[in-house]
Design a protein around this motif. Structure first.
Motif, PDB file in Angstrom:
ATOM      1  N   UNK A  44       0.850  -1.193   0.000  1.00 20.32           N
ATOM      2  CA  UNK A  44       0.000   0.000   0.000  1.00 20.32           C
ATOM      3  C   UNK A  44       0.882   1.239   0.000  1.00 20.32           C
ATOM      4  N   UNK A  45       0.698   2.074  -1.003  1.00 22.27           N
ATOM      5  CA  UNK A  45       1.396   3.352  -1.086  1.00 22.27           C
ATOM      6  C   UNK A  45       0.393   4.454  -0.736  1.00 22.27           C
ATOM      7  N   UNK A  46       0.751   5.283   0.237  1.00 23.84           N
ATOM      8  CA  UNK A  46      -0.110   6.385   0.657  1.00 23.84           C
ATOM      9  C   UNK A  46       0.587   7.713   0.387  1.00 23.84           C
ATOM     10  N   UNK A  47      -0.140   8.636  -0.194  1.00 23.99           N
ATOM     11  CA  UNK A  47       0.356   9.996  -0.388  1.00 23.99           C
ATOM     12  C   UNK A  47      -0.611  10.926   0.345  1.00 23.99           C
ATOM     13  N   UNK A  48      -0.074  11.688   1.289  1.00 24.75           N
ATOM     14  CA  UNK A  48      -0.885  12.610   2.078  1.00 24.75           C
ATOM     15  C   UNK A  48      -0.343  14.017   1.866  1.00 24.75           C
ATOM     16  N   UNK A  49      -1.227  14.952   1.540  1.00 23.80           N
ATOM     17  CA  UNK A  49      -0.765  16.335   1.385  1.00 23.80           C
ATOM     18  C   UNK A  49      -1.802  17.306   1.946  1.00 23.80           C
ATOM     19  N   UNK A  50      -1.300  18.480   2.298  1.00 31.96           N
ATOM     20  CA  UNK A  50      -2.158  19.550   2.812  1.00 31.96           C
ATOM     21  C   UNK A  50      -2.055  20.757   1.916  1.00 31.96           C
ATOM     22  N   UNK A  51      -3.200  21.350   1.614  1.00 30.54           N
ATOM     23  CA  UNK A  51      -3.215  22.621   0.918  1.00 30.54           C
ATOM     24  C   UNK A  51      -4.210  23.515   1.645  1.00 30.54           C
ATOM     25  N   UNK A  52      -3.702  24.576   2.255  1.00 28.88           N
ATOM     26  CA  UNK A  52      -4.493  25.452   3.113  1.00 28.88           C
ATOM     27  C   UNK A  52      -5.155  24.612   4.210  1.00 28.88           C
ATOM     28  N   UNK A  53      -6.480  24.624   4.301  1.00 29.04           N
ATOM     29  CA  UNK A  53      -7.151  23.902   5.381  1.00 29.04           C
ATOM     30  C   UNK A  53      -7.760  22.573   4.944  1.00 29.04           C
ATOM     31  N   UNK A  54      -7.290  22.029   3.804  1.00 25.52           N
ATOM     32  CA  UNK A  54      -7.773  20.726   3.334  1.00 25.52           C
ATOM     33  C   UNK A  54      -6.618  19.732   3.303  1.00 25.52           C
ATOM     34  N   UNK A  55      -6.865  18.535   3.829  1.00 22.33           N
ATOM     35  CA  UNK A  55      -5.885  17.453   3.828  1.00 22.33           C
ATOM     36  C   UNK A  55      -6.418  16.333   2.948  1.00 22.33           C
ATOM     37  N   UNK A  56      -5.592  15.892   2.006  1.00 21.38           N
ATOM     38  CA  UNK A  56      -5.999  14.860   1.045  1.00 21.38           C
ATOM     39  C   UNK A  56      -5.132  13.615   1.246  1.00 21.38           C
ATOM     40  N   UNK A  57      -5.773  12.459   1.237  1.00 20.20           N
ATOM     41  CA  UNK A  57      -5.064  11.187   1.375  1.00 20.20           C
ATOM     42  C   UNK A  57      -5.394  10.293   0.187  1.00 20.20           C
ATOM     43  N   UNK A  58      -4.349   9.818  -0.489  1.00 24.17           N
ATOM     44  CA  UNK A  58      -4.501   8.861  -1.594  1.00 24.17           C
ATOM     45  C   UNK A  58      -3.853   7.558  -1.149  1.00 24.17           C
ATOM     46  N   UNK A  59      -4.583   6.456  -1.252  1.00 24.20           N
ATOM     47  CA  UNK A  59      -4.031   5.137  -0.945  1.00 24.20           C
ATOM     48  C   UNK A  59      -4.226   4.214  -2.154  1.00 24.20           C
ATOM     49  N   UNK A  60      -3.128   3.573  -2.542  1.00 23.73           N
ATOM     50  CA  UNK A  60      -3.155   2.707  -3.728  1.00 23.73           C
ATOM     51  C   UNK A  60      -2.517   1.378  -3.340  1.00 23.73           C
ATOM     52  N   UNK A  61      -3.276   0.297  -3.451  1.00 25.66           N
ATOM     53  CA  UNK A  61      -2.830  -1.021  -2.997  1.00 25.66           C
ATOM     54  C   UNK A  61      -2.866  -2.039  -4.127  1.00 25.66           C
ATOM     55  N   UNK A  62      -1.833  -2.876  -4.165  1.00 24.40           N
ATOM     56  CA  UNK A  62      -1.806  -3.988  -5.117  1.00 24.40           C
ATOM     57  C   UNK A  62      -1.535  -5.287  -4.370  1.00 24.40           C
ATOM     58  N   UNK A  63      -2.295  -6.331  -4.731  1.00 27.97           N
ATOM     59  CA  UNK A  63      -2.047  -7.668  -4.199  1.00 27.97           C
ATOM     60  C   UNK A  63      -1.955  -8.634  -5.371  1.00 27.97           C
ATOM     61  N   UNK A  64      -0.770  -9.116  -5.693  1.00 33.83           N
ATOM     62  CA  UNK A  64      -0.596 -10.047  -6.812  1.00 33.83           C
ATOM     63  C   UNK A  64      -1.317 -11.369  -6.543  1.00 33.83           C
ATOM     64  N   UNK A  65      -1.668 -12.055  -7.609  1.00 34.02           N
ATOM     65  CA  UNK A  65      -2.336 -13.350  -7.471  1.00 34.02           C
ATOM     66  C   UNK A  65      -1.361 -14.421  -7.008  1.00 34.02           C
TER      67      UNK A  65
END
Length: 274
Positions: free
Chosen positions: A225-246
């Motif tokens: 799981x790769x997470x990217x968290x950033x803040x711009x002014x008073x908003x916080x954004x979180x992106x999570x991207x997960x891969x599970x191979x077969x």
């Protein structure tokens, strides 16, 4: 001189009214030179975007491989996403997507949080800085020496014996299978020599960091799981991207997941700025 009770009563009433008017006058209690308290400014953002429509269809097709091969009705269901349950859409919204392909399954989630300070002496931006700092501290990013704060304090490593902050169990960021993971056209968006461990990110919002966690679950396939968290002014954004191979023996590639998660985060930052 004769005493006039009526006149005396009238004088007393007039004196009482005059005293009452001074007591009700706000200026009467004010002291010369007293400071004026000014409320902290509100944050830049008063609303949040519609989360399940925040990611372009073309981007979803890239992040959710295998979906394009599904029947159209199933494709639409995947691309629509599932909104996160929330009780105040002005403060927090999110969306989830999932795709299952023959070689791997992938999950994508985005969350928007609008931070509001209820203290008139603290601005929304300052409150958002504090909330973001808590998230960054919880990620336990590696220090300049390469160890995470928990390791420096005697904490444990990941189940495979490698530092939890080292993608694929390597400090150089190279995939564990020894391949370069760099497409032949060289368009990775990430410097091949860049350290892929969890780290702070530049030029993304007002502050940002990336976390990368490889989870081993016994005999089942491991997922990253790769997470990217950033803040711009008073908003916080979180992106999570997960891969599970077969396949159980396959390790998800840090470089690819990080590149795509960062690219999406930058698009979301641009959307907020519009």
């Amino acid at each position: 001189m004769a005493y006039a009770p009526g006149v005396a009563l009238l004088v007393a009433l007039v004196a009482g009214c005059s005293a009452g008017s001074d007591a009700d006058d706000p200026a009467a209690d004010s002291k010369p030179g007293s400071p004026t308290v000014t409320a902290a400014p509100p944050g830049k953002y008063r609303t949040l975007p519609e989360s399940c429509r925040a990611v372009p269809r073309s981007t979803l097709k890239d992040l959710l491989p295998g979906t394009a091969d599904m029947p159209e009705e199933q494709q639409e269901k995947v691309y629509e996403g599932t909104a996160t349950v929330t009780y105040d859409t002005d403060r927090k919204v999110g969306c989830r997507w999932k795709s299952d392909a023959m070689d791997a399954s992938r999950n994508l989630s985005i969350d928007f949080e609008r931070v509001v300070s209820y203290d008139p002496a603290v601005s929304d931006d300052d409150r958002a800085r504090a909330v973001y700092a808590t998230k960054e501290d919880a990620a336990a990013l590696p220090t300049a020496s390469g160890a995470t704060p928990s390791e420096k304090a005697g904490g444990s490593a990941s189940p495979d014996g490698t530092p939890s902050g080292s993608p694929s169990g390597t400090s150089s960021g190279a995939p564990s299978d020894g391949s370069s993971a760099v497409p032949s056209d060289g368009t990775t968006g990430i410097d091949p020599d860049e350290d892929l461990r969890p780290r702070l990110l530049d030029e993304l919002g007002d502050a940002a960091f990336l976390d990368d966690v490889l989870t081993r679950a016994g005999s089942t396939a491991q997922h990253r799981t790769v997470s990217v968290v950033f803040r711009t002014s008073n908003v916080i954004v979180t992106v999570q991207y997960t891969e599970q191979p077969a396949r159980v023996t396959e390790v998800p590639d840090s470089r690819e997941l990080q590149e795509k998660a960062q690219a999406l985060a930058r698009k979301l930052a641009e959307t907020l700025s519009d």
